[in-house]
Structure formats: C-alpha cells, structure tokens
Design an enzyme around this catalytic site. Structure first.
Site, short mmCIF file in Angstrom:
data_model
loop_
_atom_site.label_atom_id
_atom_site.label_comp_id
_atom_site.label_asym_id
_atom_site.label_seq_id
_atom_site.Cartn_x
_atom_site.Cartn_y
_atom_site.Cartn_z
N ARG A 118 0.90 -1.18 0.00
CA ARG A 118 0.00 0.00 0.00
C ARG A 118 0.92 1.21 0.00
NH1 ARG A 118 -5.31 1.32 3.49
NH2 ARG A 118 -6.11 0.08 1.77
N HIS A 145 -7.32 1.08 -6.53
CA HIS A 145 -7.51 0.16 -5.38
C HIS A 145 -8.21 -1.09 -5.91
CE1 HIS A 145 -7.73 -1.25 -1.41
NE2 HIS A 145 -8.56 -0.39 -0.85
N GLN A 148 -10.11 -3.73 -3.65
CA GLN A 148 -11.40 -3.24 -3.16
C GLN A 148 -12.50 -3.49 -4.18
OE1 GLN A 148 -12.19 -1.62 -0.08
NE2 GLN A 148 -14.20 -2.20 -0.87
N ASP A 236 -17.29 7.48 -1.61
CA ASP A 236 -16.10 7.31 -0.76
C ASP A 236 -15.85 8.65 -0.07
OD1 ASP A 236 -13.78 6.31 0.39
OD2 ASP A 236 -12.62 6.25 -1.47
N CYS A 274 -16.33 1.73 0.37
CA CYS A 274 -15.18 0.86 0.69
C CYS A 274 -14.83 0.90 2.17
CB CYS A 274 -13.98 1.25 -0.16
SG CYS A 274 -13.37 2.91 0.18
N ARG A 302 -13.69 -8.54 1.07
CA ARG A 302 -12.25 -8.30 0.89
C ARG A 302 -11.49 -9.60 1.18
NH1 ARG A 302 -10.15 -3.14 1.28
NH2 ARG A 302 -8.25 -4.18 0.57
#
Ligand code: CP
Ligand code: NVA
Length: 318
Positions: A118, A145, A148, A236, A274, A302
């Site tokens: 990440r 991402h 996700q 988001d 998310c 996930r």
C-alpha cells in the site's frame, strides 16, 4: 452468474510472476475466475485442493499508509489458505532510511512468496513489481484500489446476480477506488457512471483506456441524473489519505448519498462504500445503516476476494 467449480492447476516453474497490479492489465476471464472462486470461499464451497493451497508460503505486506481492512483481511486470508504473514511498515524498515524499493524487492523475494504494498505513487508499486521475482499485489495507491473493487463486484453479485449489463453510479471524488471501478467496467461488462464535481474528475487517461477497451463510462456532474435507475450507488471519503486539501465539504456536499439521492436509483439498488466512512459527510447514517446498504458484506468480501487473488498469483488457478 457463472458457477462452474474452480479447478486447481499445476503451477509453472518458469513463468514470470503473476502480479495483481491493476484490473486493466488482467484479462476478463481471469478476473471472472477469481470472482467465482471468491464466492466459493464465501460459501465454504471451494474444492479441497484450493482450501489450504498456500501452506508453507509467506506473504509480506508493506504499508506506507494506514489500513484496517486490507491489513486484517490479507492476514486472515493468508492464514486460512495455510500460509504465514509478515507485516512491514515503511518507517520501521530500511525503506524508511532510503534503501531503494528495487533493492527491497530483490531481498524480500528471497524470503517470501508474495508481496503486497500500500503506497502513494503508483511508480513505487511498479518498481517493486519490476524488481521482485515473486508476485506483487496492489493494496492501494493514490491512483487505484483493485482489491477493493474485486470485493465490490463479488458483493454486487452476492446480492443481485451477474453484474454484466447493470448500472453502477459513483458519486463524489473521482478517486483511486473510482478509477478501479472504471477499469472494471470493460472487464465485467457493466455501465459505469460517475458524478464528480469539476476538478475532482477521474484521470482522463484511465477513462479513455476503459472506453477503448469497450467500457461504457458515463461522466457528468449531476448526481441525481446519473443515479437515475442505477443498480448500485457507490461513494467514498471526501479526502483520501494522499490528499493535501483540508476541506472539500462545499464542493462535495451536493454529491452526498442520502435518502433523497438513493430514491432516484432502482428500489432494489445497493449502496456501497469501501470504508472507512465519514458518517453524515459523504453518506448519511440513514443510508449507511439502511436496508440498501451492503457495506459490511463488502468489507467481508475483501477476505474472500483477496484469497482468490493470492491463489491466482501463486498459480493455483488459471
Ligand atoms: N477499504 C480499505 O481499503 O480499508 P483500509 O484502509 O482499512 O484497508
Ligand atoms: N480513497 C480512500 C480509500 C481508502 C480505503 C483513500 O485513498 O484514502
């Protein structure tokens, strides 16, 4: 939804590592097999050969930004697959003192079997992949991402069946998660609409590439019009971890997902986020905790999606 049982395959000894960097780079059939395997993991229906196929293998995770879901779901997922995990934070390793990512890639590849990172700049992810001799997984960059969105597609299909031909509307900042949704559209054959204010539109090159790949990508700045008839509404945070602005509330409040906006979507529409959410900013409590919200399933998926991704990376499925 295709429900054919996933088959374990014998891994090749000479093939280059199977990196999971961005959805745009992976063919649609491969992504579909991963989503199907994720559903099998969720339902406890994976074939015996794919239950603990990573016994004796180790995943190292490098975090340059905070994480709750990514960290825990990868750790638990790898343990469920029979493997072990090492967690590295940037500042606790020699990366924090200037060792190059290329050198770290070469060294870590001698110890572990998969790397997840990440990071901020996607160039760091690509440099790691270029110099690693083991698979590298994108655990979020400023740009995308993908793990996700694999979980999000698994969640959509868990509730509404095949996503092909359906309509997903993103409202808010055209950020990293939005950009992975855009990359997913041509792979899974759904219409992706994005309502974003001026200045916060998604990257034009990512949009152009998705359209060139056959994706139906609709851009605009009117959330009500774009949510109209949607099967799924996604948003988001107003400020992502890499953002340097301090306040975008005036710009983004009109894009808030609230009961009025959700009422424009189909009555069966899902709400996704998310997480972490900033309640009563990008989404109201009423929607987040309401009957259309599937955010907790999304978080759970996930785990299942990343197990399928790691199993693919290690060559255990085609
Ligand atoms: N959604 C997500 O990636 O969460 P974390 O930042 O907690 O990992
Ligand atoms: N867009 C958010 C996602 C967090 C999982 C961020 O990058 O901070």
């Amino acid at each position: 939804m295709k429900t054919t049982s996933p088959r374990a395959v014998a891994p090749s000894r000479t093939a280059p590592p199977r990196h999971f960097l961005d959805l745009a780079e992976i063919d649609a059939g491969t992504l579909r097999r991963m989503i199907n395997l994720a559903a099998h993991y969720r339902e406890g229906a994976a074939p015996e050969a794919l239950r603990h196929p990573l016994a004796g293998r180790t995943l190292a995770m490098i975090f340059e930004k905070p994480s709750t879901r990514t960290r825990v779901s990868f750790q638990v997922g790898m343990q469920q697959l029979g493997g072990e995990v090492v967690v590295l934070s940037h500042q606790d390793t020699q990366l924090g003192r200037g060792e190059t990512i290329a050198d770290a890639a070469r060294v870590l590849s001698r110890y572990v079997d998969i790397l997840m990172i990440r990071t901020f700049d996607p160039a760091t992810l690509h440099e790691l992949a270029d110099h690693a001799s083991v698979p590298v997984i994108n655990g979020l960059t400023d740009e995308t991402h993908p793990c996700q969105v694999m979980a999000d597609i698994a969640t959509f299909e868990q509730h509404l069946g095949p996503i092909e031909g359906k309509v997903v509307t993103w409202t808010g900042d055209g950020n990293n998660v939005a950009q992975s949704w855009i990359e997913a559209a041509p792979k899974f054959g759904f219409e992706m609409r994005l309502a974003c204010p001026e200045g916060l539109e998604p990257n034009a090159e990512i949009v152009a590439a998705a359209r060139k790949a056959g994706g139906s990508i609709v851009l605009g700045s009117d959330p009500e019009a774009l949510v109209d008839g949607a099967d799924c509404v996604v948003t988001d945070t107003w400020l992502s971890m890499h953002d340097t602005d301090t306040d975008r509330s005036n710009l983004l409040m009109p894009y808030q997902v609230n009961r009025r906006l959700m009422s424009r979507a189909k009555p069966t529409a899902l709400f996704m986020h998310c997480l972490p959410a900033h309640r009563n900013e990008e989404v109201t409590d009423e929607v987040m905790d309401g009957p259309q919200s599937v955010v907790w399933d999304e978080a759970e998926n996930r785990l299942h999606a990343q197990k399928a991704i790691m199993v693919w990376c290690m060559g255990k499925i085609s």
